[in-house]
Motif scaffolding. Structure first.
Motif, PDB file in Angstrom:
ATOM      1  N   ASN A  21      18.911  33.237  -1.300  1.00 31.48           N
ATOM      2  CA  ASN A  21      20.046  33.578  -0.431  1.00 31.48           C
ATOM      3  C   ASN A  21      21.043  34.468  -1.156  1.00 31.48           C
ATOM      4  OD1 ASN A  21      19.070  32.165   1.764  1.00 31.48           O
ATOM      5  ND2 ASN A  21      20.095  30.265   1.169  1.00 31.48           N
ATOM      6  N   LYS A  22      21.258  34.213  -2.426  1.00 30.91           N
ATOM      7  CA  LYS A  22      22.171  35.052  -3.206  1.00 30.91           C
ATOM      8  C   LYS A  22      21.602  36.461  -3.375  1.00 30.91           C
ATOM      9  CE  LYS A  22      24.117  31.205  -5.777  1.00 30.91           C
ATOM     10  NZ  LYS A  22      24.345  30.623  -7.099  1.00 30.91           N
ATOM     11  N   ILE A  23      20.310  36.559  -3.605  1.00 35.54           N
ATOM     12  CA  ILE A  23      19.673  37.874  -3.741  1.00 35.54           C
ATOM     13  C   ILE A  23      19.835  38.656  -2.439  1.00 35.54           C
ATOM     14  CG2 ILE A  23      17.462  39.059  -4.028  1.00 35.54           C
ATOM     15  CD1 ILE A  23      16.625  36.730  -5.871  1.00 35.54           C
ATOM     16  N   ILE A  24      19.640  38.011  -1.309  1.00 33.87           N
ATOM     17  CA  ILE A  24      19.781  38.674  -0.007  1.00 33.87           C
ATOM     18  C   ILE A  24      21.213  39.163   0.183  1.00 33.87           C
ATOM     19  CG2 ILE A  24      19.754  38.274   2.487  1.00 33.87           C
ATOM     20  CD1 ILE A  24      17.335  36.413   1.979  1.00 33.87           C
ATOM     21  N   LYS A  25      22.202  38.336  -0.161  1.00 26.31           N
ATOM     22  CA  LYS A  25      23.604  38.743  -0.019  1.00 26.31           C
ATOM     23  C   LYS A  25      23.926  39.950  -0.895  1.00 26.31           C
ATOM     24  CE  LYS A  25      25.935  34.461   1.247  1.00 26.31           C
ATOM     25  NZ  LYS A  25      26.903  33.444   0.822  1.00 26.31           N
ATOM     26  N   ILE A  26      23.454  39.922  -2.147  1.00 24.52           N
ATOM     27  CA  ILE A  26      23.737  41.040  -3.067  1.00 24.52           C
ATOM     28  C   ILE A  26      23.061  42.310  -2.582  1.00 24.52           C
ATOM     29  CG2 ILE A  26      23.389  41.881  -5.419  1.00 24.52           C
ATOM     30  CD1 ILE A  26      23.578  38.904  -6.319  1.00 24.52           C
ATOM     31  N   GLY A  78      15.410  52.608  -7.415  1.00 21.74           N
ATOM     32  CA  GLY A  78      15.779  51.202  -7.438  1.00 21.74           C
ATOM     33  C   GLY A  78      15.180  50.406  -6.297  1.00 21.74           C
ATOM     34  N   ALA A  79      15.406  49.113  -6.349  1.00 19.50           N
ATOM     35  CA  ALA A  79      14.859  48.188  -5.359  1.00 19.50           C
ATOM     36  C   ALA A  79      15.548  48.381  -4.012  1.00 19.50           C
ATOM     37  CB  ALA A  79      15.051  46.763  -5.846  1.00 19.50           C
ATOM     38  N   ARG A  80      14.771  48.356  -2.954  1.00 14.36           N
ATOM     39  CA  ARG A  80      15.295  48.451  -1.597  1.00 14.36           C
ATOM     40  C   ARG A  80      14.853  47.275  -0.743  1.00 14.36           C
ATOM     41  NH1 ARG A  80      18.096  51.054  -3.991  1.00 14.36           N
ATOM     42  NH2 ARG A  80      18.393  53.292  -3.983  1.00 14.36           N
ATOM     43  N   THR A  81      14.024  46.403  -1.313  1.00 11.91           N
ATOM     44  CA  THR A  81      13.548  45.223  -0.614  1.00 11.91           C
ATOM     45  C   THR A  81      13.788  43.996  -1.480  1.00 11.91           C
ATOM     46  OG1 THR A  81      11.333  45.370  -1.558  1.00 11.91           O
ATOM     47  CG2 THR A  81      11.712  46.561   0.505  1.00 11.91           C
ATOM     48  N   VAL A  82      13.690  42.828  -0.863  1.00 13.64           N
ATOM     49  CA  VAL A  82      13.855  41.587  -1.608  1.00 13.64           C
ATOM     50  C   VAL A  82      12.749  41.468  -2.659  1.00 13.64           C
ATOM     51  CG1 VAL A  82      13.895  39.074  -1.422  1.00 13.64           C
ATOM     52  CG2 VAL A  82      15.006  40.461   0.314  1.00 13.64           C
ATOM     53  N   PRO A 137      22.336  41.462   6.527  1.00 15.35           N
ATOM     54  CA  PRO A 137      21.185  40.712   6.010  1.00 15.35           C
ATOM     55  C   PRO A 137      19.996  40.685   6.969  1.00 15.35           C
ATOM     56  CG  PRO A 137      23.197  39.508   5.588  1.00 15.35           C
ATOM     57  CD  PRO A 137      23.568  40.685   6.445  1.00 15.35           C
ATOM     58  N   THR A 138      20.246  40.788   8.255  1.00 15.67           N
ATOM     59  CA  THR A 138      19.142  40.794   9.226  1.00 15.67           C
ATOM     60  C   THR A 138      18.371  42.116   9.210  1.00 15.67           C
ATOM     61  OG1 THR A 138      20.722  41.460  10.929  1.00 15.67           O
ATOM     62  CG2 THR A 138      20.186  39.117  10.773  1.00 15.67           C
ATOM     63  N   GLU A 139      18.907  43.150   8.572  1.00 18.27           N
ATOM     64  CA  GLU A 139      18.230  44.440   8.481  1.00 18.27           C
ATOM     65  C   GLU A 139      17.331  44.537   7.259  1.00 18.27           C
ATOM     66  OE1 GLU A 139      21.240  47.433   8.459  1.00 18.27           O
ATOM     67  OE2 GLU A 139      22.066  46.831  10.379  1.00 18.27           O
ATOM     68  N   LEU A 140      17.464  43.614   6.312  1.00 18.64           N
ATOM     69  CA  LEU A 140      16.684  43.664   5.078  1.00 18.64           C
ATOM     70  C   LEU A 140      15.239  43.254   5.326  1.00 18.64           C
ATOM     71  CD1 LEU A 140      19.194  42.052   2.584  1.00 18.64           C
ATOM     72  CD2 LEU A 140      18.753  44.468   2.961  1.00 18.64           C
ATOM     73  N   VAL A 141      14.348  43.793   4.515  1.00 19.82           N
ATOM     74  CA  VAL A 141      12.933  43.458   4.621  1.00 19.82           C
ATOM     75  C   VAL A 141      12.463  42.789   3.338  1.00 19.82           C
ATOM     76  CG1 VAL A 141      12.390  45.260   6.287  1.00 19.82           C
ATOM     77  CG2 VAL A 141      12.220  45.760   3.867  1.00 19.82           C
ATOM     78  N   GLU A 142      11.426  41.968   3.469  1.00 21.39           N
ATOM     79  CA  GLU A 142      10.857  41.271   2.317  1.00 21.39           C
ATOM     80  C   GLU A 142      10.085  42.244   1.437  1.00 21.39           C
ATOM     81  OE1 GLU A 142       9.684  38.461  -0.409  1.00 21.39           O
ATOM     82  OE2 GLU A 142      11.132  38.155   1.175  1.00 21.39           O
ATOM     83  N   SER A 177       8.334  43.302   7.680  1.00 19.19           N
ATOM     84  CA  SER A 177       8.487  41.954   7.134  1.00 19.19           C
ATOM     85  C   SER A 177       9.963  41.619   6.959  1.00 19.19           C
ATOM     86  CB  SER A 177       7.751  41.832   5.808  1.00 19.19           C
ATOM     87  OG  SER A 177       8.301  42.726   4.860  1.00 19.19           O
ATOM     88  N   LYS A 178      10.619  41.335   8.046  1.00 24.48           N
ATOM     89  CA  LYS A 178      12.045  41.002   8.023  1.00 24.48           C
ATOM     90  C   LYS A 178      12.273  39.694   7.277  1.00 24.48           C
ATOM     91  CE  LYS A 178      13.751  44.270  10.707  1.00 24.48           C
ATOM     92  NZ  LYS A 178      14.741  45.190  10.267  1.00 24.48           N
ATOM     93  N   VAL A 179      13.347  39.637   6.504  1.00 25.25           N
ATOM     94  CA  VAL A 179      13.708  38.423   5.784  1.00 25.25           C
ATOM     95  C   VAL A 179      14.326  37.432   6.749  1.00 25.25           C
ATOM     96  CG1 VAL A 179      15.131  37.474   3.948  1.00 25.25           C
ATOM     97  CG2 VAL A 179      14.059  39.684   3.646  1.00 25.25           C
ATOM     98  N   LEU A 180      15.257  37.909   7.564  1.00 27.06           N
ATOM     99  CA  LEU A 180      15.918  37.081   8.579  1.00 27.06           C
ATOM    100  C   LEU A 180      15.693  37.748   9.934  1.00 27.06           C
ATOM    101  CD1 LEU A 180      19.321  36.605   6.723  1.00 27.06           C
ATOM    102  CD2 LEU A 180      17.424  34.994   6.800  1.00 27.06           C
TER     103      LEU A 180
END
Length: 176
Positions: free
Chosen positions: A139-144, A114-118, A153-158, A163-166
């Protein structure tokens, strides 16, 4: 090993080099996309070479079908109501442009590989590829994604590791 592969094979501009197969490498190169019509036969030859070198046998219990998933916008009204009755998240539209639901996003994260990045969520579901280009739904995709992966959310990558999202938060709130 097949003697056919013991040296370089040239199909005009396609080269298959298996001289390093004992190290686990096989190099297939080509310099023109016009040769794409011979790609299936090249793949078959490479596969046969690898199977013969590794002395592989087919796995009789292998399931070569991928699990079904739902595209909410392609379903009929009755099918939509049925799937919403099974999982309420399919009733929450996240991306208005492409009618992608929260259920589809959660499914794209939880399925095998499955997906692990935005970007992974976007490519698997089509979210944010509409006319707004994600202005409404990113923003909703990042929250989910953060909720399902149990991350901040600051740990997620694009798309990749760097490539950090936030990058950080301006103020510390309970929620973003």
């Amino acid at each position: 090993m097949n003697s056919f592969f013991q040296s370089k094979i040239f199909f005009d501009k396609i080269v298959i080099n298996d001289s390093d197969i004992q190290k686990g490498y096989m190099k297939v190169t080509g310099d023109n996309y016009a040769e794409i019509t011979v790609t299936p036969s090249i793949a078959k030859m490479v596969c046969e070479s690898i199977v013969s070198y590794l002395n592989c046998v087919p796995n009789k219990n292998f399931i070569d079908k991928r699990r079904e998933f739902y595209r909410f916008k392609d379903l009929t009204k009755e099918e939509k109501n049925e799937i919403i009755s099974l999982d309420k998240r399919y009733g929450k539209i996240v991306c208005l442009c492409n009618q992608v639901t929260e259920g589809e996003i959660v499914d794209s994260i939880r399925r095998p590989l499955g997906a692990r990045t935005v970007e992974g969520v976007k490519r698997r579901t089509g979210a944010s590829f509409g006319s707004c280009h994600g202005a409404y739904c990113i923003n909703k995709i990042i929250k989910i994604l953060a909720r399902e992966m149990d991350k901040q959310p600051t740990e997620l990558v694009e798309d990749s590791k760097n490539s950090k999202v936030l990058l950080g938060r301006i103020k510390e709130f309970d929620e973003i």
